[in-house]
Design a protein around this motif. Structure first.
Motif, PDB file in Angstrom:
ATOM      1  N   ILE A  90       0.844  -1.204   0.000  1.00  0.00           N
ATOM      2  CA  ILE A  90       0.000   0.000   0.000  1.00  0.00           C
ATOM      3  C   ILE A  90       0.872   1.245   0.000  1.00  0.00           C
ATOM      4  O   ILE A  90       0.650   2.186  -0.778  1.00  0.00           O
ATOM      5  CB  ILE A  90      -0.957  -0.010   1.208  1.00  0.00           C
ATOM      6  CG1 ILE A  90      -2.029  -1.096   1.041  1.00  0.00           C
ATOM      7  CG2 ILE A  90      -1.627   1.365   1.370  1.00  0.00           C
ATOM      8  CD1 ILE A  90      -2.910  -1.290   2.266  1.00  0.00           C
ATOM      9  N   GLN A  91       1.870   1.276   0.842  1.00  0.00           N
ATOM     10  CA  GLN A  91       2.740   2.437   0.950  1.00  0.00           C
ATOM     11  C   GLN A  91       3.511   2.714  -0.334  1.00  0.00           C
ATOM     12  O   GLN A  91       3.772   3.876  -0.669  1.00  0.00           O
ATOM     13  CB  GLN A  91       3.731   2.243   2.101  1.00  0.00           C
ATOM     14  CG  GLN A  91       3.104   2.262   3.484  1.00  0.00           C
ATOM     15  CD  GLN A  91       4.103   1.945   4.584  1.00  0.00           C
ATOM     16  OE1 GLN A  91       5.245   1.562   4.320  1.00  0.00           O
ATOM     17  NE2 GLN A  91       3.675   2.100   5.828  1.00  0.00           N
ATOM     18  N   ILE A  96      -4.243   2.144  -6.043  1.00  0.00           N
ATOM     19  CA  ILE A  96      -4.694   0.908  -5.419  1.00  0.00           C
ATOM     20  C   ILE A  96      -6.125   0.639  -5.882  1.00  0.00           C
ATOM     21  O   ILE A  96      -7.015   1.469  -5.663  1.00  0.00           O
ATOM     22  CB  ILE A  96      -4.661   1.004  -3.882  1.00  0.00           C
ATOM     23  CG1 ILE A  96      -3.229   1.300  -3.416  1.00  0.00           C
ATOM     24  CG2 ILE A  96      -5.184  -0.265  -3.233  1.00  0.00           C
ATOM     25  CD1 ILE A  96      -3.143   1.937  -2.068  1.00  0.00           C
ATOM     26  N   VAL A 115      -6.977  -0.185   3.406  1.00  0.00           N
ATOM     27  CA  VAL A 115      -6.683   0.701   2.277  1.00  0.00           C
ATOM     28  C   VAL A 115      -7.191   2.118   2.554  1.00  0.00           C
ATOM     29  O   VAL A 115      -6.480   3.107   2.329  1.00  0.00           O
ATOM     30  CB  VAL A 115      -7.307   0.151   0.981  1.00  0.00           C
ATOM     31  CG1 VAL A 115      -7.258   1.186  -0.132  1.00  0.00           C
ATOM     32  CG2 VAL A 115      -6.585  -1.113   0.550  1.00  0.00           C
ATOM     33  N   ASN A 118      -4.889   3.850   5.349  1.00  0.00           N
ATOM     34  CA  ASN A 118      -3.422   3.858   5.273  1.00  0.00           C
ATOM     35  C   ASN A 118      -2.904   4.446   3.967  1.00  0.00           C
ATOM     36  O   ASN A 118      -1.818   4.085   3.498  1.00  0.00           O
ATOM     37  CB  ASN A 118      -2.875   2.440   5.442  1.00  0.00           C
ATOM     38  CG  ASN A 118      -3.060   1.923   6.863  1.00  0.00           C
ATOM     39  OD1 ASN A 118      -2.316   2.289   7.770  1.00  0.00           O
ATOM     40  ND2 ASN A 118      -4.063   1.071   7.054  1.00  0.00           N
ATOM     41  N   THR A 119      -3.664   5.362   3.396  1.00  0.00           N
ATOM     42  CA  THR A 119      -3.245   5.989   2.150  1.00  0.00           C
ATOM     43  C   THR A 119      -3.166   7.497   2.336  1.00  0.00           C
ATOM     44  O   THR A 119      -3.699   8.047   3.298  1.00  0.00           O
ATOM     45  CB  THR A 119      -4.228   5.652   1.016  1.00  0.00           C
ATOM     46  OG1 THR A 119      -5.581   5.697   1.509  1.00  0.00           O
ATOM     47  CG2 THR A 119      -3.975   4.260   0.468  1.00  0.00           C
ATOM     48  N   ASN A 120      -2.506   8.174   1.400  1.00  0.00           N
ATOM     49  CA  ASN A 120      -2.311   9.617   1.529  1.00  0.00           C
ATOM     50  C   ASN A 120      -2.782  10.358   0.284  1.00  0.00           C
ATOM     51  O   ASN A 120      -3.244   9.743  -0.688  1.00  0.00           O
ATOM     52  CB  ASN A 120      -0.838   9.929   1.826  1.00  0.00           C
ATOM     53  CG  ASN A 120       0.090   9.440   0.727  1.00  0.00           C
ATOM     54  OD1 ASN A 120      -0.076   9.752  -0.449  1.00  0.00           O
ATOM     55  ND2 ASN A 120       1.098   8.654   1.118  1.00  0.00           N
ATOM     56  N   GLN A 123      -1.950   9.439  -3.423  1.00  0.00           N
ATOM     57  CA  GLN A 123      -2.380   8.157  -3.966  1.00  0.00           C
ATOM     58  C   GLN A 123      -3.824   8.205  -4.450  1.00  0.00           C
ATOM     59  O   GLN A 123      -4.585   9.113  -4.090  1.00  0.00           O
ATOM     60  CB  GLN A 123      -2.236   7.063  -2.893  1.00  0.00           C
ATOM     61  CG  GLN A 123      -0.790   6.824  -2.450  1.00  0.00           C
ATOM     62  CD  GLN A 123      -0.715   5.902  -1.244  1.00  0.00           C
ATOM     63  OE1 GLN A 123      -1.123   6.263  -0.143  1.00  0.00           O
ATOM     64  NE2 GLN A 123      -0.178   4.705  -1.453  1.00  0.00           N
ATOM     65  N   ILE A 125      -7.308   5.635  -4.873  1.00  0.00           N
ATOM     66  CA  ILE A 125      -7.975   4.364  -4.571  1.00  0.00           C
ATOM     67  C   ILE A 125      -9.159   4.201  -5.518  1.00  0.00           C
ATOM     68  O   ILE A 125     -10.006   5.098  -5.630  1.00  0.00           O
ATOM     69  CB  ILE A 125      -8.499   4.325  -3.123  1.00  0.00           C
ATOM     70  CG1 ILE A 125      -7.375   4.541  -2.118  1.00  0.00           C
ATOM     71  CG2 ILE A 125      -9.210   3.005  -2.842  1.00  0.00           C
ATOM     72  CD1 ILE A 125      -7.868   4.748  -0.697  1.00  0.00           C
ATOM     73  N   SER A 144     -11.065   9.277   3.103  1.00  0.00           N
ATOM     74  CA  SER A 144      -9.660   8.938   2.937  1.00  0.00           C
ATOM     75  C   SER A 144      -8.943  10.178   2.453  1.00  0.00           C
ATOM     76  O   SER A 144      -9.533  11.046   1.791  1.00  0.00           O
ATOM     77  CB  SER A 144      -9.495   7.804   1.921  1.00  0.00           C
ATOM     78  OG  SER A 144      -8.137   7.600   1.620  1.00  0.00           O
ATOM     79  N   ALA A 146      -6.691   9.953   0.273  1.00  0.00           N
ATOM     80  CA  ALA A 146      -6.391   9.647  -1.131  1.00  0.00           C
ATOM     81  C   ALA A 146      -7.516  10.120  -2.050  1.00  0.00           C
ATOM     82  O   ALA A 146      -8.646  10.379  -1.619  1.00  0.00           O
ATOM     83  CB  ALA A 146      -6.181   8.151  -1.296  1.00  0.00           C
TER      84      ALA A 146
END
Length: 278
Positions: A90-91, A96, A115, A118-120, A123, A125, A144, A146
């Motif tokens: 994921i990182q 994703i 997911v 833990n995303t920024n 990114q 999704i 999120s 993301a």
């Protein structure tokens, strides 16, 4: 409602820099497949590879590793039961995609939560199929850091939005998307699929009834992942991914009663080369 035409493809699919390497074209993580639905993971990851993604990793159940490695040797595989491996993947990913053939088990629910949390902001999704069902049936929120892309068909959108299909007008769908997440992009899969993003509503002028077969949505998700990984997160990128999927299907439908997703995937590199020519 804005109509999407072929012009967007030439705007998005640009010639590659002669000095390129695989890291330039996206690191894609596809979290998909389960004991009974391994084909979804294969179609999704194959579509990502064939649409030009630089690196594709498939997180799935280990019993599907051999099938994926044989069918798509370009893709890497990891066990989605391994929290350490999953977290690292994921990182390290730009895009994703989660949901095709995943099912709604407790493991699948944990994967969707992992997911989303833990995303920024760098990114993207893509939430598809089982991931959308899980969100609709649990207390998980579409929140999120993301960029989010939702890819429901009308039945999945009904579960997620609480809008009956008869009430899924452009105005109602746009308003509901703002409630769920005003920064997300919605692809509502239907005859002449629609794209919603903030104040924009777009409609794809392609598609045919031969596409009504299993795996079609999984293939679209893979193309979306490959395009976003290469060309960035934007309404144009997403429009072009959706359009090329349907245009290839329309060409195939001229001589084929049923359009197989695997045939669309095979033709992607050739079609992308065609529209990359200036």
């Amino acid at each position: 409602m804005e109509k999407v035409n072929k012009v967007v493809l030439s705007q998005v699919i640009t010639p590659r820099d002669p000095q390129s390497y695989k890291g330039n074209y996206g690191k894609i993580l596809i979290i998909a497949g389960s004991t009974h639905f391994g084909g979804a993971a294969i179609l999704c990851s194959s579509a990502a590879v064939h649409s030009g993604a630089g690196l594709v990793t498939v997180a799935t159940t280990p019993e599907k590793f051999t099938a994926i490695n044989v069918k798509i040797p370009e893709a890497m595989t990891i066990d989605y039961h391994s929290k350490k491996d999953l977290q690292l993947a994921i990182q390290n990913s730009n895009v994703i995609a989660i949901g095709p053939g995943l099912g709604t088990s407790s493991v699948a629910k944990g994967l969707v939560k992992a997911v989303l949390t833990n995303t920024n902001a760098e990114q993207t999704i893509i939430l598809d199929a089982s991931a959308l069902t899980i969100i609709a049936e649990t207390d998980l929120l579409l929140q999120s850091e993301a960029n989010l892309v939702l890819t429901p068909h009308q039945g999945e959108w009904q579960r997620l939005s609480q809008l009956p299909i008869a009430q899924q007008t452009p105005e109602n769908s746009q308003a509901k998307l703002r409630e769920l997440n005003p920064k997300a992009i919605l692809i509502l899969k239907k005859h002449l699929s629609e794209i919603y993003y903030q104040d924009k509503i777009l409609q794809i002028q392609a598609g045919n009834p031969g596409m009504a077969t299993g795996g079609m949505g999984d293939t679209l998700t893979g193309i979306l992942a490959g395009f976003i990984g290469q060309f960035g997160f934007s309404i144009k990128t997403i429009s072009s991914a959706l359009l090329i999927h349907s245009l290839i299907a329309d060409d195939l439908n001229e001589k084929n009663y049923v359009v197989l997703p695997s045939k669309i995937i095979e033709k992607l590199p050739k079609y992308m080369a065609k529209f990359s020519q200036k």
